[in-house]
Write a protein that holds these residues in place. Structure first.
Motif, short mmCIF file in Angstrom:
data_model
loop_
_atom_site.label_atom_id
_atom_site.label_comp_id
_atom_site.label_asym_id
_atom_site.label_seq_id
_atom_site.Cartn_x
_atom_site.Cartn_y
_atom_site.Cartn_z
N ALA A 108 -0.75 4.89 -2.79
CA ALA A 108 -1.04 4.54 -1.40
C ALA A 108 0.21 4.00 -0.74
CB ALA A 108 -2.16 3.49 -1.33
N THR A 109 0.25 4.12 0.58
CA THR A 109 1.36 3.57 1.33
C THR A 109 0.87 3.02 2.66
OG1 THR A 109 3.63 3.98 2.11
CG2 THR A 109 2.01 5.68 2.55
N ILE A 110 1.60 2.04 3.19
CA ILE A 110 1.30 1.49 4.51
C ILE A 110 2.62 1.35 5.26
CG2 ILE A 110 1.34 -0.90 3.62
CD1 ILE A 110 -0.85 -1.51 5.74
N THR A 111 2.65 1.89 6.47
CA THR A 111 3.88 1.86 7.25
C THR A 111 4.03 0.53 7.99
OG1 THR A 111 2.91 2.74 9.27
CG2 THR A 111 3.62 4.34 7.60
N SER A 112 5.18 0.37 8.60
CA SER A 112 5.41 -0.84 9.38
C SER A 112 4.45 -0.94 10.56
CB SER A 112 6.86 -0.87 9.89
OG SER A 112 7.13 0.29 10.64
N GLY B 22 1.34 -0.01 10.33
CA GLY B 22 0.00 -0.22 9.79
C GLY B 22 -0.75 1.04 9.41
N SER B 23 -0.13 2.19 9.57
CA SER B 23 -0.79 3.44 9.15
C SER B 23 -0.83 3.50 7.63
CB SER B 23 -0.03 4.65 9.70
OG SER B 23 -0.03 4.64 11.10
N THR B 24 -1.91 4.08 7.12
CA THR B 24 -2.08 4.16 5.67
C THR B 24 -2.31 5.59 5.22
OG1 THR B 24 -4.46 3.72 5.87
CG2 THR B 24 -3.02 1.82 5.49
N ILE B 25 -1.87 5.88 4.01
CA ILE B 25 -2.08 7.18 3.38
C ILE B 25 -2.48 6.91 1.94
CG2 ILE B 25 -1.07 9.40 2.75
CD1 ILE B 25 0.97 9.00 4.98
N TYR B 26 -3.44 7.68 1.44
CA TYR B 26 -3.93 7.51 0.07
C TYR B 26 -3.90 8.82 -0.70
CZ TYR B 26 -5.81 3.10 1.82
OH TYR B 26 -5.95 1.85 2.37
N GLY C 148 4.42 0.47 -0.53
CA GLY C 148 3.43 1.31 -1.20
C GLY C 148 3.21 0.95 -2.64
N TRP C 149 2.29 1.70 -3.22
CA TRP C 149 1.96 1.56 -4.64
C TRP C 149 2.02 2.94 -5.30
CZ3 TRP C 149 1.17 -3.10 -7.01
CH2 TRP C 149 0.93 -4.21 -6.19
N HIS C 150 2.59 2.97 -6.48
CA HIS C 150 2.58 4.14 -7.35
C HIS C 150 2.02 3.67 -8.69
CE1 HIS C 150 5.15 5.76 -4.28
NE2 HIS C 150 5.31 6.91 -4.92
N LYS D 28 -9.08 7.69 -2.53
CA LYS D 28 -9.64 7.53 -1.17
C LYS D 28 -11.07 7.01 -1.24
CE LYS D 28 -6.92 11.04 1.29
NZ LYS D 28 -6.97 12.37 1.94
N GLY D 29 -11.36 6.03 -0.42
CA GLY D 29 -12.70 5.44 -0.41
C GLY D 29 -12.91 4.37 -1.45
N ARG D 30 -11.99 4.25 -2.40
CA ARG D 30 -12.12 3.23 -3.45
C ARG D 30 -11.01 2.17 -3.36
NH1 ARG D 30 -11.48 4.53 -8.67
NH2 ARG D 30 -10.04 6.24 -8.28
N PHE D 31 -9.82 2.58 -2.98
CA PHE D 31 -8.67 1.67 -2.90
C PHE D 31 -8.33 1.40 -1.44
CE2 PHE D 31 -6.43 2.84 -7.18
CZ PHE D 31 -7.62 2.62 -7.86
N THR D 32 -7.86 0.18 -1.17
CA THR D 32 -7.41 -0.18 0.17
C THR D 32 -6.09 -0.91 0.08
OG1 THR D 32 -9.70 -0.41 0.95
CG2 THR D 32 -7.97 -1.39 2.30
#
Length: 115
Positions: free
Chosen positions: A49-53, A55-59, A35-37, A64-68
């Motif tokens: 934001a975070t991405i799990t092993s 591939g799920s993502t949370i923002y 993830g990123w802080h 939201k809608g600006r960062f990926t």
């Protein structure tokens, strides 16, 4: 313990884009999540934001809608694509790896958005 090195920060005008990279010294596919802080001057570090092993993502709501967030397991690298940047996105951005209850942080990269 994995080591993380961020890159890609810099100075950009409002409305512009940057892509941050986080290169890991070991396999990120073994991590539960990446993830990123960020931490702005005078403020506490906050989740971005975070991405799990899997591939799920949370923002965080404001990005939201600006960062990926994405990951390339073959390169052991995690990315944060940031579009439509705003002055309030100015902060030091930190990459973090989570393995069970252990968090490993990078040294951070500065992002400055001018108005």
């Amino acid at each position: 313990q994995v080591q993380l090195v961020e890159s890609g920060g810099g100075l950009v005008q409002a409305g512009g884009s940057l892509r941050l990279s986080c290169a890991a010294s070991g396999s990120i596919s073994s991590m539960n999540a990446m993830g990123w802080h960020r931490q702005a001057p005078g403020k506490q570090r906050e989740f971005v934001a975070t991405i799990t092993s899997g591939g799920s993502t949370i923002y965080e709501d404001s990005v939201k809608g600006r960062f990926t967030i994405s990951r390339d397991n073959a390169k052991n690298t995690v990315y944060l694509q940031m579009n439509s940047l705003k002055p309030e996105d100015t902060a030091v951005y930190y990459c973090v790896a989570k393995l069970r209850q252990i968090l490993t942080w990078g040294q951070g990269t500065q992002v400055t958005v001018s108005s």
